[in-house]
Design a protein around this motif. Structure first.
Motif, PDB file in Angstrom:
ATOM      1  N   GLU A   1     -15.507  -5.089  70.997  1.00 49.69           N
ATOM      2  CA  GLU A   1     -15.522  -3.765  70.363  1.00 49.69           C
ATOM      3  C   GLU A   1     -14.127  -3.271  69.975  1.00 49.69           C
ATOM      4  OE1 GLU A   1     -18.751  -1.237  72.567  1.00 49.69           O
ATOM      5  OE2 GLU A   1     -18.337  -3.096  73.634  1.00 49.69           O
ATOM      6  N   ASP A   2     -13.088  -3.802  70.657  1.00 48.81           N
ATOM      7  CA  ASP A   2     -11.717  -3.386  70.344  1.00 48.81           C
ATOM      8  C   ASP A   2     -11.295  -3.853  68.945  1.00 48.81           C
ATOM      9  OD1 ASP A   2     -11.930  -6.008  71.418  1.00 48.81           O
ATOM     10  OD2 ASP A   2      -9.748  -6.093  71.620  1.00 48.81           O
ATOM     11  N   LYS A   3     -12.098  -4.734  68.327  1.00 46.98           N
ATOM     12  CA  LYS A   3     -11.756  -5.255  66.990  1.00 46.98           C
ATOM     13  C   LYS A   3     -12.352  -4.394  65.861  1.00 46.98           C
ATOM     14  CE  LYS A   3      -9.946  -9.498  68.038  1.00 46.98           C
ATOM     15  NZ  LYS A   3      -9.866  -9.521  69.469  1.00 46.98           N
ATOM     16  N   TYR A   4     -12.922  -3.238  66.233  1.00 43.92           N
ATOM     17  CA  TYR A   4     -13.635  -2.379  65.268  1.00 43.92           C
ATOM     18  C   TYR A   4     -12.779  -2.050  64.036  1.00 43.92           C
ATOM     19  CZ  TYR A   4     -16.177   1.776  63.573  1.00 43.92           C
ATOM     20  OH  TYR A   4     -16.862   2.688  62.804  1.00 43.92           O
ATOM     21  N   TYR A   5     -11.562  -1.573  64.263  1.00 46.42           N
ATOM     22  CA  TYR A   5     -10.733  -1.155  63.117  1.00 46.42           C
ATOM     23  C   TYR A   5     -10.242  -2.354  62.305  1.00 46.42           C
ATOM     24  CZ  TYR A   5     -11.139   3.584  64.704  1.00 46.42           C
ATOM     25  OH  TYR A   5     -11.662   4.808  65.041  1.00 46.42           O
ATOM     26  N   ASP A   6     -10.053  -3.503  62.984  1.00 45.04           N
ATOM     27  CA  ASP A   6      -9.686  -4.731  62.259  1.00 45.04           C
ATOM     28  C   ASP A   6     -10.799  -5.101  61.283  1.00 45.04           C
ATOM     29  OD1 ASP A   6      -7.459  -4.806  63.811  1.00 45.04           O
ATOM     30  OD2 ASP A   6      -8.227  -6.276  65.241  1.00 45.04           O
ATOM     31  N   VAL A   7     -12.052  -4.962  61.755  1.00 43.68           N
ATOM     32  CA  VAL A   7     -13.204  -5.294  60.899  1.00 43.68           C
ATOM     33  C   VAL A   7     -13.291  -4.315  59.737  1.00 43.68           C
ATOM     34  CG1 VAL A   7     -15.727  -5.400  60.788  1.00 43.68           C
ATOM     35  CG2 VAL A   7     -14.530  -6.489  62.691  1.00 43.68           C
ATOM     36  N   LEU A   8     -13.095  -3.016  60.033  1.00 43.36           N
ATOM     37  CA  LEU A   8     -13.152  -2.011  58.959  1.00 43.36           C
ATOM     38  C   LEU A   8     -12.113  -2.293  57.874  1.00 43.36           C
ATOM     39  CD1 LEU A   8     -13.827   1.421  60.712  1.00 43.36           C
ATOM     40  CD2 LEU A   8     -15.390   0.065  59.331  1.00 43.36           C
ATOM     41  N   GLU A   9     -10.973  -2.795  58.284  1.00 46.08           N
ATOM     42  CA  GLU A   9      -9.928  -3.122  57.294  1.00 46.08           C
ATOM     43  C   GLU A   9     -10.243  -4.421  56.549  1.00 46.08           C
ATOM     44  OE1 GLU A   9      -6.226  -2.908  59.410  1.00 46.08           O
ATOM     45  OE2 GLU A   9      -6.526  -0.765  59.800  1.00 46.08           O
ATOM     46  N   GLU A  10     -10.996  -5.290  57.200  1.00 42.43           N
ATOM     47  CA  GLU A  10     -11.357  -6.579  56.582  1.00 42.43           C
ATOM     48  C   GLU A  10     -12.481  -6.410  55.553  1.00 42.43           C
ATOM     49  OE1 GLU A  10     -11.464 -10.879  56.013  1.00 42.43           O
ATOM     50  OE2 GLU A  10      -9.967  -9.326  56.365  1.00 42.43           O
ATOM     51  N   VAL A  11     -13.355  -5.412  55.753  1.00 43.23           N
ATOM     52  CA  VAL A  11     -14.503  -5.222  54.843  1.00 43.23           C
ATOM     53  C   VAL A  11     -14.063  -5.128  53.373  1.00 43.23           C
ATOM     54  CG1 VAL A  11     -16.338  -3.610  54.150  1.00 43.23           C
ATOM     55  CG2 VAL A  11     -16.162  -4.329  56.523  1.00 43.23           C
ATOM     56  N   PRO A  12     -13.105  -4.232  53.012  1.00 41.72           N
ATOM     57  CA  PRO A  12     -12.711  -4.152  51.595  1.00 41.72           C
ATOM     58  C   PRO A  12     -12.116  -5.457  51.051  1.00 41.72           C
ATOM     59  CG  PRO A  12     -11.645  -2.405  52.888  1.00 41.72           C
ATOM     60  CD  PRO A  12     -12.432  -3.227  53.847  1.00 41.72           C
ATOM     61  N   ARG A  13     -11.457  -6.227  51.942  1.00 40.01           N
ATOM     62  CA  ARG A  13     -10.880  -7.500  51.486  1.00 40.01           C
ATOM     63  C   ARG A  13     -11.975  -8.505  51.140  1.00 40.01           C
ATOM     64  NH1 ARG A  13      -6.493  -6.356  55.542  1.00 40.01           N
ATOM     65  NH2 ARG A  13      -7.648  -7.466  57.160  1.00 40.01           N
ATOM     66  N   VAL A  14     -12.986  -8.594  52.012  1.00 36.34           N
ATOM     67  CA  VAL A  14     -14.111  -9.511  51.750  1.00 36.34           C
ATOM     68  C   VAL A  14     -14.849  -9.056  50.490  1.00 36.34           C
ATOM     69  CG1 VAL A  14     -16.331 -10.372  52.614  1.00 36.34           C
ATOM     70  CG2 VAL A  14     -14.402 -10.142  54.176  1.00 36.34           C
ATOM     71  N   ARG A  15     -15.044  -7.741  50.387  1.00 40.80           N
ATOM     72  CA  ARG A  15     -15.755  -7.205  49.226  1.00 40.80           C
ATOM     73  C   ARG A  15     -15.032  -7.605  47.930  1.00 40.80           C
ATOM     74  NH1 ARG A  15     -15.536  -1.375  47.051  1.00 40.80           N
ATOM     75  NH2 ARG A  15     -17.152  -1.422  45.486  1.00 40.80           N
ATOM     76  N   LYS A  16     -13.706  -7.545  47.954  1.00 41.18           N
ATOM     77  CA  LYS A  16     -12.914  -7.915  46.786  1.00 41.18           C
ATOM     78  C   LYS A  16     -13.087  -9.405  46.455  1.00 41.18           C
ATOM     79  CE  LYS A  16      -8.805  -6.251  44.620  1.00 41.18           C
ATOM     80  NZ  LYS A  16      -7.553  -5.570  44.672  1.00 41.18           N
ATOM     81  N   ASP A  17     -13.035 -10.245  47.498  1.00 39.67           N
ATOM     82  CA  ASP A  17     -13.217 -11.691  47.305  1.00 39.67           C
ATOM     83  C   ASP A  17     -14.608 -12.002  46.739  1.00 39.67           C
ATOM     84  OD1 ASP A  17     -10.693 -12.259  48.294  1.00 39.67           O
ATOM     85  OD2 ASP A  17     -11.384 -12.589  50.354  1.00 39.67           O
ATOM     86  N   PHE A  18     -15.575 -11.146  47.082  1.00 38.12           N
ATOM     87  CA  PHE A  18     -16.972 -11.368  46.664  1.00 38.12           C
ATOM     88  C   PHE A  18     -17.300 -10.639  45.355  1.00 38.12           C
ATOM     89  CE2 PHE A  18     -19.249 -12.757  50.839  1.00 38.12           C
ATOM     90  CZ  PHE A  18     -18.211 -13.628  51.134  1.00 38.12           C
ATOM     91  N   GLY A  19     -16.281 -10.263  44.569  1.00 39.01           N
ATOM     92  CA  GLY A  19     -16.539  -9.675  43.251  1.00 39.01           C
ATOM     93  C   GLY A  19     -16.717  -8.175  43.243  1.00 39.01           C
ATOM     94  N   GLU A  20     -16.326  -7.503  44.330  1.00 34.49           N
ATOM     95  CA  GLU A  20     -16.376  -6.031  44.453  1.00 34.49           C
ATOM     96  C   GLU A  20     -17.766  -5.430  44.210  1.00 34.49           C
ATOM     97  OE1 GLU A  20     -13.637  -2.843  42.518  1.00 34.49           O
ATOM     98  OE2 GLU A  20     -12.281  -4.287  43.421  1.00 34.49           O
TER      99      GLU A  20
END
Length: 470
Positions: free
Chosen positions: A322-341
């Motif tokens: 659970e301590d990785k929550y904010y890391d995941v939140l920051e990773e979401v927009p990056r993955v979204r960008k890689d996947f064509g937004e």
């Protein structure tokens, strides 16, 4: 001089579909709906949204109800009001793409059983995935409303929305909906957006949002002032939180103005009184979690829908990270960008979110891909507004040739196969469609239905002095 011409706001009531889907996981039963239908029918709503979305799956899976039977009963009760449903384009109400013959037959049967307005959307806003459903609705003389999934990002400029509105009109849509599933549309942005859409199309515009981020009522107010024609609201006991703004509040807001809805607050109060005990029951049983009734401002900070946030939390809990929550939140927009937004709405929100969790937990980006991520990068869900990250795509699919046509063009007709498989259980034509979308769940329901039909009521049997079968 101010324009004093009356432009009454039209209201779509969502209490029988999106409101209980958003707050109590779509668990309202037909039995709970029917007693209030005659009163709701007197209100003068533009439409009542009562079918589609997750109601179909939940009816079969959890409530052991036939969704087609529910629709027919609602149609019998609503003598004066249009009924509306939500339809996921080539996914219909399921999670895969289906062949055109299944999509056409589903549209035909939905309209034949009582639907008037079909709201059709695609999780990538890929209009190619909507063509078959729109054509089928036009052919059956139904009202085809195309919903564009609202999202933020470099690609989603006002010109993008304006151009999409024009294309939607050219496709044969009867109206256009802005589907703001995550509650990201801010009030003044709604003004700009509606004005841009009005410049791109003559179609009526319906604004749909959720209260998740706390701004929805203000967004409706600014949207209506900018020229939107219709808003989606929910009766107060099932409003706010992850649902829509309250019907009565919006009716009162526009009272006495040029946008006056003309709806009767006394009648609405009686309807709210009916739903209040149902809400209390849901709170008491734990079906309604008070958490979903609050405001989640993180939705705006991370542009992640409320449902997706809770999904991420539960995935991290399971992995005891659970301590990785904010890391995941920051990773979401990056993955979204890689996947064509893409817009983050079912199923793209789950796919992007799960991949972001994997990337963080593995300590290396794209060390592993989920099956769904590979499907997205193969083009199996259709075209995104921006191209995929080529390196990420290559890592996921290797030397495979990605699909560049409309994915459904590669699917052979499926109806004959489904007809054959459902034959042992079939009691009505619509059963084949229930089976096509949810084969296992529908089969279990058909077996349950048969068992119910063969049961003899002991009290009735006693009355007639018959021995009941062993």
């Amino acid at each position: 001089m101010a324009d004093t011409k009356k432009k009454p706001v039209k209201i779509v009531e969502t209490v029988l579909r999106d409101a209980h889907q958003s707050l109590i996981a779509t668990r309202m039963t037909t039995e709970q709906m029917l007693p209030i239908v005659p009163k709701m029918d007197q209100v003068g709503y533009h439409a009542v949204e009562c079918w589609g979305g997750a109601t179909f799956d939940a009816s079969l899976r959890f409530l052991k109800e036939d969704p087609w039977e529910r629709l027919r009963k609602l149609r019998d009760g609503f003598k004066n009001t249009k009924l509306q449903m939500l339809f996921r384009g080539q996914n219909i109400l399921g999670y895969n793409h289906y062949s055109d013959d299944v999509v056409e037959y589903f549209v035909q049967k939905s309209l034949a059983n009582g639907i008037d307005i079909i709201r059709i959307f695609d999780c990538f806003n890929d209009l190619d995935n909507l063509k078959t459903a729109v054509k089928a609705a036009n052919k059956e003389k139904g009202h085809a409303q195309i919903a564009l999934s609202y999202t933020l990002g470099d690609a989603y400029t006002l010109d993008y929305w304006k151009d999409m509105a024009k294309r939607v009109e050219d496709m044969g849509a009867d109206s256009l909906c802005i589907k703001d599933m995550a509650g990201l549309l801010l009030p003044y942005k709604a003004t700009e957006l509606v004005q841009a859409l009005k410049a791109g199309t003559n179609l009526p515009i319906d604004l749909h949002t959720h209260y998740t981020s706390g701004v929805a009522s203000m967004t409706y107010l600014k949207g209506i002032e900018a020229g939107a024609d219709i808003i989606d609201t929910a009766m107060s006991p099932f409003s706010m939180g992850t649902s829509q703004p309250a019907t009565e509040v919006m009716v009162e807001t526009f009272k006495g103005t040029e946008y006056d809805t003309g709806l009767d607050q006394t009648l609405l109060a009686e309807i709210a009184d009916y739903f209040r005990p149902i809400k209390e029951e849901c709170l008491a049983s734990g079906l309604l979690n008070p958490k979903v009734m609050g405001v989640n401002i993180k939705t705006l900070l991370y542009q992640v829908p409320g449902g997706m946030l809770s999904n991420l939390v539960s995935q991290l809990k399971e992995a005891k990270q659970e301590d990785k929550y904010y890391d995941v939140l920051e990773e979401v927009p990056r993955v979204r960008k890689d996947f064509g937004e893409p817009p983050l709405v079912t199923p793209s929100s789950q796919i992007v979110g799960t991949q972001a969790v994997l990337n963080v937990l593995q300590g290396e980006r794209y060390k592993m891909f989920t099956k769904e991520s590979k499907k997205v990068l193969m083009g199996e869900f259709g075209k995104t507004v921006k191209p995929f990250n080529k390196e990420v795509q290559k890592k996921a699919i290797g030397d495979a040739t990605p699909i560049t046509c409309r994915p459904a063009d590669l699917i052979e007709p499926q109806l004959p196969k489904f007809e054959k498989e459902v034959a042992p259980y079939k009691q009505q034509e619509e059963d084949v469609l229930s089976y096509a979308l949810f084969p296992q769940v529908a089969t279990e329901f058909f077996k349950y239905r048969e068992a119910q039909q063969t049961k003899v009521d002991p009290a009735a049997a006693d009355k007639e002095n018959k021995a009941y079968p062993v």
